[in-house]
Scaffold this active site. Structure first.
Site, PDB file in Angstrom:
ATOM      1  CE  LYS A 114      -4.429  -1.727   1.523  1.00  0.00           C
ATOM      2  NZ  LYS A 114      -5.584  -1.640   2.381  1.00  0.00           N
ATOM      3  CE  LYS A 194      -5.872  -8.821  -1.552  1.00  0.00           C
ATOM      4  NZ  LYS A 194      -6.793  -8.655  -0.517  1.00  0.00           N
ATOM      5  CE  LYS A 197     -13.035  -4.409  -0.553  1.00  0.00           C
ATOM      6  NZ  LYS A 197     -13.419  -4.348   0.823  1.00  0.00           N
TER       7      LYS A 197
HETATM    8  N1  AQP Z   1      -8.966 -12.033  -3.192  1.00  0.00           N
HETATM    9  C1  AQP Z   1      -9.304 -12.502  -1.997  1.00  0.00           C
HETATM   10  N2  AQP Z   1      -9.373 -13.841  -1.785  1.00  0.00           N
HETATM   11  C2  AQP Z   1      -9.741 -14.337  -0.571  1.00  0.00           C
HETATM   12  N3  AQP Z   1     -10.068 -13.552   0.498  1.00  0.00           N
HETATM   13  C3  AQP Z   1     -10.008 -12.221   0.327  1.00  0.00           C
HETATM   14  N4  AQP Z   1     -10.271 -11.187   1.164  1.00  0.00           N
HETATM   15  C4  AQP Z   1     -10.071 -10.025   0.506  1.00  0.00           C
HETATM   16  N5  AQP Z   1      -9.677 -10.262  -0.760  1.00  0.00           N
HETATM   17  C5  AQP Z   1      -9.627 -11.625  -0.907  1.00  0.00           C
HETATM   18  C6  AQP Z   1     -10.722 -11.338   2.535  1.00  0.00           C
HETATM   19  O1  AQP Z   1     -11.927 -10.574   2.683  1.00  0.00           O
HETATM   20  C7  AQP Z   1     -12.001 -10.066   4.008  1.00  0.00           C
HETATM   21  C8  AQP Z   1     -12.345  -8.613   3.974  1.00  0.00           C
HETATM   22  O2  AQP Z   1     -11.350  -7.920   3.217  1.00  0.00           O
HETATM   23  P1  AQP Z   1     -11.184  -6.351   3.363  1.00  0.00           P
HETATM   24  O3  AQP Z   1     -12.125  -5.637   2.521  1.00  0.00           O
HETATM   25  O4  AQP Z   1     -11.261  -5.972   4.779  1.00  0.00           O
HETATM   26  O5  AQP Z   1      -9.727  -6.063   3.019  1.00  0.00           O
HETATM   27  P2  AQP Z   1      -8.817  -6.402   1.867  1.00  0.00           P
HETATM   28  O6  AQP Z   1      -8.143  -7.705   2.109  1.00  0.00           O
HETATM   29  O7  AQP Z   1      -7.893  -5.262   1.840  1.00  0.00           O
HETATM   30  O8  AQP Z   1      -9.763  -6.499   0.583  1.00  0.00           O
HETATM   31  P3  AQP Z   1      -9.468  -5.780  -0.743  1.00  0.00           P
HETATM   32  O9  AQP Z   1     -10.542  -6.005  -1.697  1.00  0.00           O
HETATM   33  O10 AQP Z   1      -8.097  -6.183  -1.188  1.00  0.00           O
HETATM   34  O11 AQP Z   1      -9.552  -4.277  -0.301  1.00  0.00           O
HETATM   35  P4  AQP Z   1      -8.649  -3.068  -0.688  1.00  0.00           P
HETATM   36  O12 AQP Z   1      -8.346  -3.221  -2.143  1.00  0.00           O
HETATM   37  O13 AQP Z   1      -9.498  -1.889  -0.375  1.00  0.00           O
HETATM   38  O14 AQP Z   1      -7.420  -3.133   0.160  1.00  0.00           O
HETATM   39  C9  AQP Z   1     -10.644 -10.330   4.675  1.00  0.00           C
HETATM   40  O15 AQP Z   1     -10.790 -11.410   5.573  1.00  0.00           O
HETATM   41  C10 AQP Z   1      -9.744 -10.702   3.519  1.00  0.00           C
HETATM   42  O16 AQP Z   1      -8.763 -11.654   3.928  1.00  0.00           O
END
Ligand code: AQP
Length: 328
Positions: A114, A194, A197
């Protein structure tokens, strides 16, 4: 008295939930509400560690609540709340800041990724993110945390924070176990990283079906399969990894035979996946539409959730302060 083991997990209000969130975490959360005393929090204080638009944040938080309730989190069976509505999290975060060596924070993969993306705005909050996450978990003395694989390192960090606190001030915080969901690491439709969002490579859980199909149609498959007549290798195909999440076993075998024997093309394979995905997403989208018409119900659930969470959080925080020698 509630004797069930406790779990906590969080989701960022950073846009609509995607199928990585759903199969990696939320689907597992819904199942776990039958066994555990469950706490789920919308982590708005984590969301502000990167650049964001203040005017949009309340809507995003509310939509995250709508999405998660529509995806099956029932406030009658678990506690759902907004992180900033329970200020004890940030107070415990400060206490834990004071037992955490600085060096460990810079080594966190998520921080490295990040901070690379946010070069103009690398805040202390982004560096301290894992300490706030440790506070989110430890303040409920959670026994386990269900997450996707991407969060495994942060959970190891949380256990270290608990060990360090316990070693210095006395046995107080349990070390929470990591519960990885069925879709441990769902890849994005680019097949390169992966699903996330912020990377824009996602399929939204409540996205319009036509829009989902438009994303799927050009999505990456087995690169060696250039023509329909080329036999494919399902294990090298990102779409096949999606099939494993939604397609029944018998149909999976048909897809494998069709792909390796070149009797079905990639577009046919995508159509089968799309059909099965819709069987999971249609009811969620319908519940989402119904909830949108009843926003008061969502607001009340969040207020009640924060009230329940605060009672436990306050008690844990008071105990930690006492152990640390702070005058009551
Ligand atoms: N690609 C993924 N595969 C499996 N699990 C995932 N999680 C996120 N992406 C995947 C799991 O979803 C839960 C909530 O995620 P989050 O929104 O709190 O945070 P994140 O991991 O940061 O998700 P994003 O989409 O990648 O968000 P951004 O891009 O905003 O940082 C968690 O339990 C995560 O493990």
């Amino acid at each position: 008295m509630n004797t069930r083991k406790r779990i906590l997990s969080g989701i960022q209000p950073s846009g609509t939930i995607h199928i990585g969130n759903y199969f990696g975490a939320i689907e597992n959360w819904v199942r776990l509400t039958r066994e555990y005393d469950c706490f789920f929090t919308i982590v708005d204080l984590h969301a502000i560690t990167v650049a964001y638009e203040p005017a949009l944040l309340p809507k995003r938080v509310f939509e995250a609540a709508l999405d998660n309730m529509a995806a099956g989190l029932d406030p009658e069976r678990c506690t759902i709340f907004v992180q900033s509505h329970v200020p004890e999290h940030t107070e415990l975060c400060w206490l834990l800041n004071c037992v955490t060596p600085l060096g460990e924070l810079g080594r966190m993969t998520q921080f490295k990724e990040k901070s690379e993306r946010e070069r103009e705005n690398v805040t202390a909050g982004l560096l301290n993110y894992p300490i706030l996450q440790a506070a989110d978990i430890l303040i409920y003395k959670a026994d386990a945390v269900p997450v996707g694989e991407d969060q495994a390192q942060h959970l190891e960090f949380t256990r270290e924070v608990a060990r360090r606190f316990n070693g210095r001030f006395g046995d107080y915080f349990p070390e929470p176990a990591t519960l990885i969901g069925r879709g441990a690491r769902v890849m994005g439709i680019d097949g390169a990283s992966k699903m996330s969002k912020s990377l824009g490579n996602h399929i939204g859980v409540v996205e319009d079906p036509d829009a989902i199909w438009e994303k799927l149609r050009p999505a990456k498959t087995d690169e060696a399969r250039k023509r329909r007549s080329d036999p494919g290798t399902p294990d090298l195909c990102n779409i096949f990894s999606y099939h494993k999440l939604v397609t029944p076993e018998g149909e999976i075998q048909e897809v494998v035979a069709g792909c390796t024997g070149a009797t079905i093309g990639c577009i046919d394979c995508k159509k089968i996946f799309f059909k099965n995905l819709m069987k999971v997403l249609d009811p969620i989208r319908e519940r989402r539409q119904a909830l949108e018409k009843d926003p008061e119900r969502v607001r009340e659930a969040l207020q009640e959730g924060a009230r329940k969470a605060r009672t436990i959080a306050r008690e844990t925080l008071d105990g930690a302060k006492k152990l640390m020698g702070l005058l009551s």
